[in-house]
Structure formats: structure tokens, C-alpha cells
Design a protein around this motif. Structure first.
Motif, short mmCIF file in Angstrom:
data_model
loop_
_atom_site.label_atom_id
_atom_site.label_comp_id
_atom_site.label_asym_id
_atom_site.label_seq_id
_atom_site.Cartn_x
_atom_site.Cartn_y
_atom_site.Cartn_z
N LYS A 15 0.82 -1.20 0.00
CA LYS A 15 0.00 0.00 0.00
C LYS A 15 0.87 1.27 0.00
O LYS A 15 0.58 2.23 -0.70
CB LYS A 15 -0.88 -0.02 1.25
CG LYS A 15 -2.04 0.91 1.16
CD LYS A 15 -3.05 0.56 2.19
CE LYS A 15 -4.29 1.37 1.96
NZ LYS A 15 -5.46 0.74 2.48
N PHE A 16 1.91 1.22 0.78
CA PHE A 16 2.70 2.44 0.96
C PHE A 16 3.59 2.76 -0.25
O PHE A 16 3.54 3.86 -0.77
CB PHE A 16 3.57 2.35 2.20
CG PHE A 16 2.79 2.42 3.48
CD1 PHE A 16 1.47 2.84 3.47
CD2 PHE A 16 3.36 2.09 4.68
CE1 PHE A 16 0.73 2.91 4.64
CE2 PHE A 16 2.64 2.17 5.86
CZ PHE A 16 1.32 2.57 5.84
N GLY A 17 4.42 1.81 -0.66
CA GLY A 17 5.38 2.11 -1.72
C GLY A 17 6.25 3.26 -1.26
O GLY A 17 6.14 3.71 -0.12
N PRO A 18 7.10 3.78 -2.12
CA PRO A 18 8.00 4.85 -1.67
C PRO A 18 7.27 6.16 -1.35
O PRO A 18 7.65 6.89 -0.48
CB PRO A 18 8.97 5.01 -2.84
CG PRO A 18 8.47 4.15 -3.95
CD PRO A 18 7.31 3.37 -3.48
N ASN A 19 6.20 6.46 -2.09
CA ASN A 19 5.56 7.77 -1.92
C ASN A 19 4.15 7.72 -1.37
O ASN A 19 3.66 8.69 -0.81
CB ASN A 19 5.50 8.50 -3.27
CG ASN A 19 6.84 9.09 -3.59
OD1 ASN A 19 7.50 9.62 -2.70
ND2 ASN A 19 7.24 8.97 -4.84
N SER A 20 3.51 6.56 -1.54
CA SER A 20 2.09 6.54 -1.22
C SER A 20 1.80 6.75 0.26
O SER A 20 0.71 7.17 0.62
CB SER A 20 1.46 5.24 -1.72
OG SER A 20 2.16 4.16 -1.16
N PRO A 60 15.00 -1.34 1.28
CA PRO A 60 14.88 -0.08 2.02
C PRO A 60 13.64 -0.11 2.92
O PRO A 60 12.70 -0.86 2.65
CB PRO A 60 14.68 0.96 0.89
CG PRO A 60 14.06 0.19 -0.23
CD PRO A 60 14.56 -1.21 -0.13
N PRO A 61 13.61 0.72 3.98
CA PRO A 61 12.46 0.70 4.90
C PRO A 61 11.14 0.95 4.16
O PRO A 61 11.09 1.77 3.24
CB PRO A 61 12.76 1.83 5.88
CG PRO A 61 14.21 2.08 5.75
CD PRO A 61 14.61 1.71 4.37
N ILE A 62 10.12 0.24 4.59
CA ILE A 62 8.81 0.37 3.93
C ILE A 62 8.13 1.66 4.39
O ILE A 62 7.24 2.17 3.75
CB ILE A 62 7.91 -0.85 4.30
CG1 ILE A 62 8.60 -2.15 3.91
CG2 ILE A 62 6.54 -0.76 3.65
CD1 ILE A 62 7.90 -3.38 4.45
N ILE A 63 8.54 2.13 5.52
CA ILE A 63 7.84 3.27 6.11
C ILE A 63 8.87 4.32 6.57
O ILE A 63 9.99 3.96 6.93
CB ILE A 63 6.96 2.77 7.28
CG1 ILE A 63 5.89 3.76 7.64
CG2 ILE A 63 7.78 2.41 8.51
CD1 ILE A 63 4.82 3.16 8.53
N SER A 64 8.46 5.56 6.51
CA SER A 64 9.37 6.61 6.97
C SER A 64 8.73 7.40 8.12
O SER A 64 7.53 7.73 8.05
CB SER A 64 9.69 7.54 5.81
OG SER A 64 10.01 8.82 6.30
N LEU A 65 9.51 7.66 9.14
CA LEU A 65 8.97 8.43 10.28
C LEU A 65 9.68 9.78 10.41
O LEU A 65 9.68 10.40 11.46
CB LEU A 65 9.10 7.63 11.58
CG LEU A 65 8.43 6.24 11.63
CD1 LEU A 65 8.62 5.59 12.98
CD2 LEU A 65 6.94 6.34 11.33
N HIS A 66 10.30 10.23 9.30
CA HIS A 66 11.06 11.48 9.37
C HIS A 66 10.20 12.72 9.60
O HIS A 66 10.70 13.74 10.06
CB HIS A 66 11.89 11.68 8.09
CG HIS A 66 12.86 10.57 7.85
ND1 HIS A 66 13.74 10.15 8.82
CD2 HIS A 66 13.07 9.76 6.77
CE1 HIS A 66 14.46 9.15 8.35
NE2 HIS A 66 14.07 8.88 7.11
N SER A 67 8.91 12.64 9.24
CA SER A 67 8.06 13.84 9.39
C SER A 67 7.27 13.84 10.68
O SER A 67 6.42 14.72 10.88
CB SER A 67 7.06 13.92 8.24
OG SER A 67 7.69 13.74 7.03
N VAL A 68 7.53 12.85 11.55
CA VAL A 68 6.70 12.72 12.75
C VAL A 68 6.88 13.91 13.70
O VAL A 68 7.99 14.27 14.07
CB VAL A 68 7.00 11.38 13.47
CG1 VAL A 68 6.31 11.32 14.83
CG2 VAL A 68 6.55 10.22 12.61
#
Ligand SMILES: Nc1ncnc2c1ncn2[C@@H]1O[C@H](COP(=O)(O)OP(=O)(O)OP(=O)(O)O)[C@@H](O)[C@H]1O
Length: 669
Positions: free
Chosen positions: A293-298, A320-328
Motif C-alpha cells: 500500500k505504501f510504496g516509496p511515496n504513497s 529499504p524501509p517500507i515506512i518513513s517516520l522522518h516527518s513525525v
């Protein structure tokens, strides 16, 4: 002075004439017509000086003009008034007095200082009355501001005291007493307030009163408030406010919960409280599905993430990580003391990983739980930015809305007898029964379902769908009795649970507090009954103390039992005692019931296949729906035997009668 001859001539000439001695006093004195007034040789100042043993007068200011005197009188009146009011403030405070005493003294010193300043000014500004008055007015104003602030602080302390809110930290904002205040002071969106109203939240609970303003001011907090006291809304509201509107920026808020059930519940609350605001909340149900569902941008489509630690860590660890938490911007750790636990049962490592992954410079963290842990507090003090701790009521206590009772049942078999006796007398559903392991949950389920009780079971061995369905059925009243493990001990909010039965004694006071906290929520009344045998004596004292703290009657001997050492307690917490299996139903009957159930399922499957051929996909959907209906009708959703699949009620009832006669519950409480 005139010569004596001249004076005599003056007297002779003046015989018969009237001399105005008042007007010409000096001449009259000189001619000795009247006695001269004795002018004191020592001036008043000189006399006063002589009496001034301590040199006070030497510091006195010179005499003033009338105007100055009047002003000084005014000043002294004002001073005494200020002093009086300061004294009054001093005498009317209670809790605040000791802390404020120093400040008050200082204020008084300042006030005294002000007076001397005033006099000096009036000397310097001789005649410039206007200027002096202005300054005095300003000082008066300053003092009033101080006083108002002081009174405000006192009222605040009184309010917190009344609501049992204890805070620790710098610049803690005042608690709010209504949700409307949040709109006035913080500009909370009216839609969110509408949602609150729609849910019947008229007044904020004490944790909401204090934690919401703190988080709205972007303060990092460690909050500890009783079970069922509204902690969920306390962190959801500020998050919804800070996120403002949906953005294509990726996850900006993450909430971590120890169990799937709790994460799902929190997800639902985000949807309810954020209704109409358009936020997209994601709950990681299946990491593999989420990866697709996520993909790199979704993932950028989503704003809020609610998850259990393991699922999130799994996704973060992919390469690479499936999810990014950089904007948390907000990381909330719910049931923080549980997530901080080390070892197999805890999540400390996973939490550390998530903590590091939320690496935005402006990320804020909040920890919530009903129970307090010293190491969490220490960690927060070391790692969080200017953290504020909020505690509601006394730490690690149970809610007083729960009527708690202990029941001595002698032995393991005594528990089942006691359980059946309870059913005989009449249980008011919904009822939650806690056991110590999934094996025991299964065993007890087999026993109770045999008795014809509308019961189901939830434990880690069941599939996600089964677990979800069971929770759903229990929430909607289709299941009356739910057997569960520690899995359901924390955070789960089942409305109106009437009774919690601790079939197996909890291994710690903390576990006990959370388990019985499934009832008596949001101010409603509830009951908790805990069975114990001699194997549980080692934990008895701790739980008896929790009960006494909550105002329940506890036999004195329980409180006098030997206290386990800290190390021993830690050890015992992780290892529940070995218990005899729960079984009074002959194995033959259980096996027969299982065989029958399997046969029914098999025949249903074949029926479904033949009926729906060749439309494969439609057939599956129908079958799924059919199964669901079937389960909900019977009040069971598991792969365990249901009430109907077991031997007919006749034989069962006879056996139950016999058992009931044999039941003899020994209660020591
Ligand atoms: N201000 C409020 N007014 C009325 N009901 C409320 C309010 N806040 C929360 N509730 C209700 O109280 C119940 C318990 O809330 P919640 O689940 O947030 O408790 P909790 O403190 O997180 O408990 P636990 O420690 O067991 O997780 C919920 O049903 C919720 O809807």
C-alpha cells in the motif's frame, strides 16, 4: 535694649494711656510691662536627640512642608493598607502558604522599600506633586498585578488539589475546566468540539484538563491517570489540533500500543474524534499488505499512524524501509510502562528503534499509562525536553468505582466450582474472565461452553479475524462472557463491563490494576472478583494493599503477610505458578463435541461449493458472510466448539446439577 531712665520716662508718660501689649509685645516686654516669654534654650530637635538612645532619629528626614506631610500621611496609610492586605493573603492561604511565604516576605520588603523610595522622591521632587503621584500609581498597579497573580496561583493550586492533579515541571499551563475553554484559549477547531459533544463528553476528565493544554503548548509529558479516565482523548485532541489539516507529508503523528486490539481501538477513536476533519489515519494490520500500500511515496497520503511496536519495527527494518517516520511531529507511547518493559514480554528494544526513527528536529513525545514505573520517569527526565509529569490521584491505585472482592477457593478445582456457583446464583453480563495463559483460556472455555454459557475466548493463538470478531461480538452484546489472557488486560474499553473475574490470580499489583480497570470505567460502577488458592499467597499482600487504598475492606491478616523482596517480586511477575489443568468435563465428551463440530463445518463447505459453482469469487464472499452470521447468532466466532455443537442440554444439565450440589465455596474475605 533701652536704658532704664528711658523706660521710666516711658512709663510716666504712659500713665492712663491704654497700651496694646499684644500688638507691641516686644516693646511691652522691653519696658517690662509684661513678663517676657521664656524661650527654651534647648530646641525640640536637641531634646529629641538627647532621648534617641539608638540613633533612630539621626536617620530621620528633615521636616517637610505641609503638602509633603499630607503626602507622607497618605503613603503611610497606603503602606499600612498594603501590609494589611499582604497579611490577609498570608492568613487565608493553605497549601500555597509555605511555598509563597518567601515571595510574600519579599513583596513586603519591596513594599517597605517602595515607601522609603517614595519619601526620597518627594524630597527630591519638592513641589512636583504630579510626578510623585504618577510613580505611586504605577507602583500601586504593579502591586495589584502581583496580588492578582498570587491569587490566581492560589486558585489554580486549589483547583488542581480538588481534581487531584499533581504536576511536576516548569511553566506548567493552567488546567482547563471545560472543552469550550480550549476553543477560546487555544483555538481548537469547532468541528472537534462538536465531535466531543456528539460523543457525550460534557466535561473534560482531570487528565484531559491538564494534559491537553500541556500538549497544545507542545510540551513533552509523562502522564499517569487511572484506568478508564479518558487518556485516549487526552492525546488525540492535541494531535488533531497540531496537524491542522490533512497534508501530503507522510505520517506526522505515531501512536504505539502494546496490543493489536488496543491499537485498533485507538484508531477508531482517532476517526471518531477527528470526524469531518479529513485526517487519514492508518492502522498497520498486516505489514505485508501495508508494504504494498505504501510504496516509496504513497505513505505520504496518511497523516496519523496507530500501531503495535513489532509491526512498525518490522517495516522500518526492511531494506529499504517500507515506512518513513522522518516527518513525525508527535510520538505517543500508550501504556508506556508496558512498552518500556525489557525481555520477552516487553518492547523496550522495539521502542528504542521507533524513538530513533522519529528523527525530526521538532518531534515531541508523550507517554501515557494508568500505572507508574520509576524507570520510565527517570528515562523521560533524562531524554525528553523539559518534560512535565502529570499524575492524577495516587500512583498505582485502582479506581474506587470498582467494588473489589477476594474469594478463597481452596484449590484449582475449587475455582471451577466457585465459577459454577456464581453462574447458578446469576451473573449479570457482560463479564470478563482473566486466566494466566492461552492454554488455560482454552480449557476454561471448554468447561464453560459445556455449561451452556454464552461464552467466547480470546488469546494470542487465535487468528486476527477471530480475535476481531470476538471483540466485536462482545462489544455488541452477542457474547456475554469473554475469557481472555493478559492480552486484554490493558487499555481495552468495553462499555459497561459489569464484572471482572480473576480466575487466575494476577502476578503483580500492576497487572491487577489494569485487569480490574476493564470495569468501573468513566465513572460507572463495576465489580471485580479475584479467586485465590494457597499458591497465590505470595502475591496476596500486594493486591490486598491496592484494595485497601481504593477503600475496600480487606482482612487484616492479608496485609500482615510476609512482603516479597523486590528481586523475588520481579521474578514472580514473569512466572505465574504452575496450575493443574482446568478440566471436569470427561475427555470423551469434549472429543465428541469437537468431532461433531468438524463434521458440521465440513458439510457446510461442501454444500457451499456445490451451490455456488462455477461463480468462484461470489461463492467465497457468500460463504464468508454466511459463516459470520452463523457465528454471531451463536455468540461464538472461534474454531473452538460452540454451545450448539456440544452434546445436548439434557445430559449436560444433569451433570451440572450434580456439580452444583457438590460446590462448596469457602470464602475468607
Ligand atoms: N470527557 C469525557 N466525558 C465522558 N466520557 C469520556 C470522557 N473522556 C473519555 N470518556 C470515555 O471514558 C472511557 C474510557 O476512556 P479511555 O479508554 O480513554 O480511558 P483510559 O484512561 O485510556 O483507560 P485505560 O488506562 O484503561 O487505557 C471511554 O469510553 C471514553 O469514551
Amino acid at each position: 535694649m533701652a536704658a532704664p531712665e528711658e523706660l521710666q520716662l516711658f512709663r510716666k508718660l504712659g500713665i492712663g494711656a491704654k497700651f496694646d501689649t499684644k500688638r507691641f509685645r516686644k516693646d511691652a516686654e522691653r519696658s517690662q510691662m509684661i513678663r517676657a516669654q521664656v524661650t527654651p534654650t534647648v530646641t525640640k530637635e536637641e531634646a529629641d536627640k538627647a532621648l534617641d538612645f539608638f540613633g533612630n532619629l539621626s536617620k530621620q528626614k528633615p521636616q517637610k512642608t505641609t503638602t509633603e506631610n499630607t503626602r507622607e500621611d497618605e503613603t503611610s496609610t497606603e503602606t499600612s493598607r498594603r501590609e494589611k492586605s499582604t497579611e490577609a493573603l498570608k492568613s487565608d492561604s493553605y497549601g500555597v502558604q509555605s511555598r509563597k511565604g518567601k515571595k510574600r516576605k519579599q513583596t513586603r520588603e519591596e513594599t517597605d522599600g517602595d515607601n522609603s523610595d517614595d519619601s526620597e522622591d518627594s524630597l527630591q521632587l519638592l513641589g512636583d506633586i504630579k510626578a510623585s503621584k504618577k510613580k505611586k500609581k504605577r507602583k500601586k498597579k504593579d502591586l495589584t498585578v502581583d496580588k492578582v497573580e498570587q491569587i490566581k496561583q492560589e486558585k489554580l493550586s486549589e483547583f488542581r488539589h480538588k481534581k487531584r492533579i499533581h504536576v511536576q515541571g516548569d511553566d506548567v499551563p493552567p488546567p482547563v475546566s471545560s472543552f469550550q475553554e480550549l476553543q477560546g484559549v487555544y483555538g481548537i477547531h469547532p468541528q472537534i468540539l462538536n465531535n466531543l459533544q456528539g460523543l457525550g463528553y460534557d466535561q473534560p476528565t482531570p487528565i484531559q484538563m491538564q494534559a491537553i493544554p500541556l500538549m497544545l503548548q507542545r510540551r513533552e509529558i509523562l502522564a499517569c491517570a487511572p484506568t478508564g479516565s479518558g487518556k485516549t482523548a487526552a492525546f488525540i485532541l492535541p494531535i488533531l489540533h497540531h496537524l491542522r489539516e490533512p497534508r501530503r507529508q507522510g505520517f506526522r503523528a505515531v501512536v504505539v500500543s502494546p496490543t493489536r486490539e488496543l491499537a485498533k481501538q485507538t484508531f477508531t477513536w482517532f476517526q471518531r474524534l477527528g470526524e469531518g476533519r479529513g485526517f487519514r489515519t492508518y492502522y498497520i494490520e498486516k505489514p505485508a499488505q501495508a508494504a504494498k500500500k505504501f510504496g516509496p511515496n504513497s505513505a505520504k497520503k496518511f497523516d496519523i499512524l496507530v500501531t503495535t511496536p513489532n509491526r512498525l519495527v518490522y517495516m522500518l527494518k526492511q531494506d529499504p524501509p517500507i515506512i518513513s517516520l522522518h516527518s513525525v511531529e508527535w510520538l505517543v507511547v500508550d501504556e508506556s510502562d508496558k512498552l518500556f518493559e525489557e525481555g520477552k514480554q516487553g518492547f523496550r528494544d522495539q521502542l528504542g528503534f521507533i524513538y530513533k526513527a522519529c528523527d525530526s528536529s521538532h518531534v515531541r513525545r508523550a507517554m501515557f499509562s494508568a500505572t507508574f514505573a520509576y524507570d520510565v520517569e527517570q528515562w523521560c527526565k533524562l531524554n525528553l525536553d523539559n518534560v512535565v509529569t502529570v499524575n492524577i490521584g495516587a500512583r498505582n491505585t485502582a479506581v474506587d468505582t470498582v467494588e473489589q472482592q477476594l474469594l478463597f477457593v481452596g484449590s484449582e478445582s475449587g475455582k471451577l466450582l466457585a465459577m459454577r456457583e456464581l453462574v447458578r446464583k446469576g451473573l449479570t453480563p457482560p463479564v470478563l474472565i482473566f486466566v494466566q495463559s492461552k492454554e488455560r483460556a482454552k480449557e476454561l472455555f471448554h468447561e464453560l461452553i459445556y455449561d451452556g454459557i454464552n461464552v467466547d475466548v480470546i488469546h494470542a493463538d487465535r487468528t486476527q479475524t477471530q480475535r476481531d470478531n470476538t471483540v466485536k461480538c462482545f462489544r455488541t452484546g452477542k457474547i456475554w462472557v469473554l475469557i481472555c489472557t493478559e492480552l486484554m488486560g490493558r487499555g481495552i474499553d468495553f462499555k459497561g463491563v459489569n464484572l471482572v473475574i480473576n480466575y487466575d490470580f494476577p502476578t503483580s499489583a500492576v497487572s491487577y490494576i489494569h485487569r480490574i480497570g476493564r470495569t468501573g470505567r468513566a465513572g460507572r460502577p463495576g465489580k471485580a472478583l479475584t479467586f485465590f488458592t494457597e499458591d497465590d499467597l505470595v502475591h496476596l499482600r500486594g493486591i490486598a494493599n491496592v484494595m485497601r487504598e481504593a477503600g475496600c475492606e480487606v482482612p487484616e491478616y492479608m496485609l500482615e503477610l510476609k512482603k516479597a523482596k523486590r528481586k523475588e517480586r520481579r521474578f514472580l511477575e514473569k512466572r505465574a505458578p504452575k496450575r493443574k489443568s482446568i478440566s471436569t468435563t470427561p475427555k470423551m465428551f469434549v472429543d465428541k463435541a469437537m468431532r461433531k463440530r468438524k463434521m458440521i463445518e465440513k458439510s457446510k463447505k461442501t454444500q457451499g461449493k456445490t451451490r455456488n459453482q462455477p461463480g468462484g469469487s461470489k461463492a467465497n464472499t457468500q460463504q464468508e458472510t454466511g459463516n459470520l452470521k452463523h457465528h454471531t447468532k451463536k455468540g461464538a466466532t472461534s474454531d473452538e466448539p460452540t454451545a450448539k455443537s456440544l452434546p445436548g442440554p439434557k445430559g449436560g444439565n444433569k451433570r451440572i446439577k450434580k456439580r452444583k450440589q457438590a460446590s462448596n465455596i469457602v470464602s475468607k474475605s
